[in-house]
Design an enzyme around this catalytic site. Structure first.
Site, PDB file in Angstrom:
ATOM      1  N   ALA A  16       0.836  -1.208   0.000  1.00 28.87           N
ATOM      2  CA  ALA A  16       0.000   0.000   0.000  1.00 28.87           C
ATOM      3  C   ALA A  16       0.866   1.252   0.000  1.00 28.87           C
ATOM      4  O   ALA A  16       0.619   2.192  -0.765  1.00 28.87           O
ATOM      5  CB  ALA A  16      -0.936  -0.015   1.201  1.00 28.87           C
ATOM      6  N   SER A  44       8.877  -5.849   4.417  1.00 28.38           N
ATOM      7  CA  SER A  44       7.482  -5.634   4.825  1.00 28.38           C
ATOM      8  C   SER A  44       6.701  -6.934   4.653  1.00 28.38           C
ATOM      9  O   SER A  44       7.043  -7.755   3.794  1.00 28.38           O
ATOM     10  CB  SER A  44       6.835  -4.558   3.951  1.00 28.38           C
ATOM     11  N   VAL A  47       5.686  -8.843   1.303  1.00 34.07           N
ATOM     12  CA  VAL A  47       6.582  -9.748   0.571  1.00 34.07           C
ATOM     13  C   VAL A  47       6.151 -11.211   0.771  1.00 34.07           C
ATOM     14  O   VAL A  47       6.417 -12.068  -0.069  1.00 34.07           O
ATOM     15  CB  VAL A  47       8.040  -9.527   1.048  1.00 34.07           C
ATOM     16  N   PHE A 117     -10.011 -19.452  -5.756  1.00 29.84           N
ATOM     17  CA  PHE A 117      -9.729 -19.114  -4.363  1.00 29.84           C
ATOM     18  C   PHE A 117     -11.029 -19.115  -3.573  1.00 29.84           C
ATOM     19  O   PHE A 117     -12.105 -18.930  -4.141  1.00 29.84           O
ATOM     20  CB  PHE A 117      -9.069 -17.727  -4.283  1.00 29.84           C
ATOM     21  N   GLN A 231      -9.517 -12.062  11.010  1.00 32.38           N
ATOM     22  CA  GLN A 231      -9.658 -13.289  10.215  1.00 32.38           C
ATOM     23  C   GLN A 231      -8.726 -14.391  10.716  1.00 32.38           C
ATOM     24  O   GLN A 231      -7.570 -14.131  11.034  1.00 32.38           O
ATOM     25  CB  GLN A 231      -9.322 -12.980   8.761  1.00 32.38           C
ATOM     26  N   HIS A 233      -7.078 -17.819   9.368  1.00 30.60           N
ATOM     27  CA  HIS A 233      -6.828 -18.548   8.121  1.00 30.60           C
ATOM     28  C   HIS A 233      -6.835 -20.038   8.439  1.00 30.60           C
ATOM     29  O   HIS A 233      -6.230 -20.470   9.415  1.00 30.60           O
ATOM     30  CB  HIS A 233      -5.475 -18.118   7.548  1.00 30.60           C
ATOM     31  N   LEU A 243       2.220 -19.453   6.973  1.00 30.38           N
ATOM     32  CA  LEU A 243       1.060 -19.737   6.132  1.00 30.38           C
ATOM     33  C   LEU A 243       1.313 -20.823   5.089  1.00 30.38           C
ATOM     34  O   LEU A 243       2.358 -20.850   4.455  1.00 30.38           O
ATOM     35  CB  LEU A 243       0.647 -18.454   5.399  1.00 30.38           C
ATOM     36  N   GLU A 246      -3.868 -20.579   0.610  1.00 32.59           N
ATOM     37  CA  GLU A 246      -5.136 -21.111   0.140  1.00 32.59           C
ATOM     38  C   GLU A 246      -4.995 -21.583  -1.314  1.00 32.59           C
ATOM     39  O   GLU A 246      -5.761 -22.410  -1.797  1.00 32.59           O
ATOM     40  CB  GLU A 246      -6.151 -19.972   0.224  1.00 32.59           C
ATOM     41  N   ARG A 277     -12.856 -18.272   4.322  1.00 32.46           N
ATOM     42  CA  ARG A 277     -11.985 -18.674   5.434  1.00 32.46           C
ATOM     43  C   ARG A 277     -12.715 -18.806   6.764  1.00 32.46           C
ATOM     44  O   ARG A 277     -12.386 -19.680   7.550  1.00 32.46           O
ATOM     45  CB  ARG A 277     -10.877 -17.637   5.570  1.00 32.46           C
ATOM     46  N   HIS A 345      -4.880 -14.202  10.926  1.00 33.39           N
ATOM     47  CA  HIS A 345      -4.314 -13.921   9.607  1.00 33.39           C
ATOM     48  C   HIS A 345      -4.591 -12.531   9.049  1.00 33.39           C
ATOM     49  O   HIS A 345      -3.853 -12.068   8.187  1.00 33.39           O
ATOM     50  CB  HIS A 345      -4.822 -14.959   8.608  1.00 33.39           C
ATOM     51  N   TYR A 346      -5.622 -11.850   9.473  1.00 32.93           N
ATOM     52  CA  TYR A 346      -5.885 -10.571   8.817  1.00 32.93           C
ATOM     53  C   TYR A 346      -6.771  -9.714   9.704  1.00 32.93           C
ATOM     54  O   TYR A 346      -7.623 -10.232  10.428  1.00 32.93           O
ATOM     55  CB  TYR A 346      -6.590 -10.796   7.468  1.00 32.93           C
ATOM     56  N   ARG A 380     -12.707 -11.133   5.012  1.00 33.36           N
ATOM     57  CA  ARG A 380     -12.101 -10.835   3.709  1.00 33.36           C
ATOM     58  C   ARG A 380     -11.957 -12.111   2.890  1.00 33.36           C
ATOM     59  O   ARG A 380     -11.641 -13.172   3.426  1.00 33.36           O
ATOM     60  CB  ARG A 380     -10.711 -10.230   3.932  1.00 33.36           C
ATOM     61  N   ASN A 384      -8.023 -10.626  -1.988  1.00 35.78           N
ATOM     62  CA  ASN A 384      -8.600  -9.280  -2.063  1.00 35.78           C
ATOM     63  C   ASN A 384      -7.766  -8.250  -1.314  1.00 35.78           C
ATOM     64  O   ASN A 384      -7.970  -7.057  -1.479  1.00 35.78           O
ATOM     65  CB  ASN A 384     -10.027  -9.269  -1.488  1.00 35.78           C
ATOM     66  N   SER A 385      -6.823  -8.710  -0.471  1.00 36.36           N
ATOM     67  CA  SER A 385      -6.063  -7.722   0.296  1.00 36.36           C
ATOM     68  C   SER A 385      -4.976  -7.062  -0.535  1.00 36.36           C
ATOM     69  O   SER A 385      -4.838  -5.833  -0.546  1.00 36.36           O
ATOM     70  CB  SER A 385      -5.424  -8.353   1.526  1.00 36.36           C
TER      71      SER A 385
END
Ligand code: FAD
Length: 565
Positions: A16, A44, A47, A117, A231, A233, A243, A246, A277, A345-346, A380, A384-385
């Site tokens: 972002a 960050s 990556v 996904f 979230q 995962h 992780l 998915e 998720r 996870h989010y 989410r 989409n992130s």
């Protein structure tokens, strides 16, 4: 304290932040843009993104389909105007990043390849093998370094925002090599500081994702929106939590319990392992709670089977996953299933912004995971992130540039700087009896035990009490190293301070939401309650803890209906 100024300051150099920097630089080459990061930009968390970036790229797909999947995935808490804007802008970002060097995976006839996904009804995830974020970040960072008007402040730790008359006019940051606190003024500031998953014990996220920017904005007066929605995962590798994308299920992997059963047929008979998720994490947790988990040295777990995909496909599509499973899980997915369980996870919640990425404070913008627009609502969808970071990174960069071209810098008052200097010095000089690591571990355990996938009012209340107790104990910490250069103990303390604040907001926002929606699943209130809870939570910082307000959800085309997969 040394002072410096820029037209635009971007805090955060993940997807972002970097995308915002490039967008701002494209608006005008006279704009003086600074990007702050507490580590090298290519460290960050972006990556680490593995599975892909969602965008409508083929004829069978459409913006309405992507938007509807997102809204349904979000359990109808997403603001639909923001979602519609988002899906329309995503494809352009895929093309641009390709021009900047992102090696998107291709079909044999040379077209953009897209994998299925969870929760997406079309194959919509553009991917670069299973290292999507790695390649996106290198492409955009490379692009950003070609602009002479973008200056990078790597290894600078931002501690606070300076806000006067409801306008953001600057910030304070510590140069980590010298330990010196500096003040910066700017005409526009963009927060792009990522998530706060490290408030949990078992998480897929990097150690650096401590929610600093969310806490900094909150303390400066911006409300945090929908923080109760975290979230989980379905596939965190045991024991580290790293992780397993998915994308592994998108390529055909499936989940089995101790009886060798593909249990998803009982929870999401149509979508099976490609349900969203929240649905799969709940299913796994239920299997484990009801005694159908496999038994391992780290407790009960679920198995993710990829063996039927074959070595060639695994090596081509999921090389990172194979490497990670062998090195960190001790299993080769070509030969045996991977032991996994749900992991934090989010953060669907974050700094409240509108579609122009503006916060309620003039001159302050936010984008990426630290923000809440809200595109992701209560849950989410995967891929989409990164798309959100790119799309709203651009908006933030352009909006900040527009403002910077039409306003002037303001002088920061001496008292404000002195107050921050004193606050930082007071923390560094603490000589109490508490250890940072002990408080941090306890916070994470509380969040894991009482604010996890299934929640209950009494447990949330008790978690809030315990987190508040930890915040008191934090005042009595001891910073053992008083050194100036790279004082990691001291930075851990600052990050813990932010995390404790955010843990409190997360729990305090979860308590009154007496319904189950998306990732917020209450055993004492198992049903979604649109009549009372189709609304966003806003948490405002007060000296007595968060004060909550509520605002309506924007519905354009898709009124809430029952959510089935
Ligand atoms: C393992 C993993 C895989 C994922 N896979 C996918 C995927 O395939 N698709 C997808 O869409 N999403 C995926 N996600 C989610 C997605 O990667 C993140 O939500 C997204 O990359 C966040 O980007 P960001 O730019 O908001 O923040 P980040 O990339 O987290 O960057 C935050 C930046 O803020 C800076 N910062 C923070 N605090 C401070 C401070 N105090 N001072 C100075 N700088 C500061 C940091 O230095 C960093 O540069 C994945 C996440 C993980 C953990």
């Amino acid at each position: 304290m040394e002072k410096c100024n820029h037209d635009i300051i971007i805090v955060g150099a993940g997807l972002a932040g970097l995308r915002a920097a490039v967008a701002a630089a494209e608006v005008g080459n006279k704009l003086d843009i600074a990007v702050f990061s507490k580590h090298h930009p290519l460290r960050s968390h972006s990556v680490c993104a593995q599975g892909g970036t969602a965008a409508v790229m083929h004829e069978k797909d459409s913006f309405d389909l992507h938007a509807f999947d997102t809204v349904k995935g979000a359990d109808y808490l997403a603001d639909q105007d923001a979602v519609e804007f988002f899906v329309r802008r995503a494809p352009k970002e895929i093309v641009l990043t390709e021009h900047w060097g992102c090696p998107w995976s291709r079909t044999p006839d040379g077209k953009m390849n897209q994998r299925p996904f969870g929760g997406h009804t079309q194959p919509r995830a553009c991917f670069a093998a299973d290292m999507t974020g790695f390649h996106e970040m290198h492409a955009i960072y490379g692009k950003a370094t070609t602009y002479s008007n973008i200056k990078f402040y790597d290894e600078w730790f931002v501690t606070s925002l300076i806000v006067e008359n409801n306008t953001a006019i600057g910030l304070t940051a510590i140069e980590m090599t010298t330990g010196k606190l500096h003040a910066f003024t700017a005409k526009a500031i963009v927060m792009a500081t990522g998530g706060h998953e490290r408030i949990y014990e078992f998480t897929t996220f990097s150690h650096t994702t401590t929610g600093d920017g969310m806490a900094i904005a909150y303390r400066a007066g911006v409300p945090l929106e929908d923080m109760e929605f975290v979230q989980f995962h379905p596939t965190g590798l045991i024991p580290s939590g790293v992780l397993i994308t998915e994308g592994a299920r998108g390529e055909g992997g499936y989940l089995i319990n101790a009886n060798g059963e593909r249990f998803m047929k009982r929870y999401a008979p149509e979508r099976m392992e490609l349900a969203p998720r929240d649905v799969i994490s709940r299913a796994e947790q239920t299997e484990i709670l009801e005694g159908r988990g496999l038994q391992g040295p780290y407790g009960p777990y679920i198995a993710l089977n990829l063996t039927h995909l074959g070595e060639e496909k695994i090596n081509e599509r999921l090389p990172l996953i194979r490497d990670v499973a062998i090195k960190l899980g001790g299993v080769d997915p070509v030969k045996e299933p991977i032991p996994i369980r749900p992991a934090a996870h989010y953060s669907m919640g974050g700094i409240r912004i509108n579609v122009k990425t503006e916060t309620p404070i003039a001159g302050l913008y936010a984008a990426g995971e630290c923000s809440c627009i809200s595109v992701h609502g209560a849950n989410r969808l995967g891929t989409n992130s990164t798309a959100d970071c790119l799309v709203f990174g651009v908006v933030a960069g352009e909006e900040a540039a527009r403002r910077a071209l039409s306003t002037s810098l303001r002088e920061v008052s001496k008292e404000k700087l002195l107050a921050e200097e004193n606050r930082i010095a007071e923390i560094l000089n603490r000589e109490g009896s508490e250890r940072i690591s002990v408080i941090r571990d306890q916070m994470r355990r509380i969040m894991n035990e009482k604010v996890w996938i299934y929640r209950r009012g009494d447990q949330l209340e008790s978690a809030l009490k315990e987190i508040r107790e930890l915040r008191k104990r934090f005042k009595d910490i001891k910073i053992e190293d008083k050194g100036k250069s790279f004082n990691t103990g001291f930075f851990s303390a600052l990050q813990l301070d932010f995390m404790l604040e955010l843990a409190e907001v997360t729990v305090a926002s979860a308590i009154p939401r007496t319904e189950s929606r998306g990732a917020h699943s209450r055993l004492d209130y198992p049903k979604r309650d649109d009549q009372n809870w189709l609304k966003h939570t806003l948490a405002y910082c007060t000296k007595d803890g968060p004060r909550l307000e509520y605002i309506p959800v924007t519905v354009t085309k898709w009124p809430p209906v029952a959510r089935k997969y």
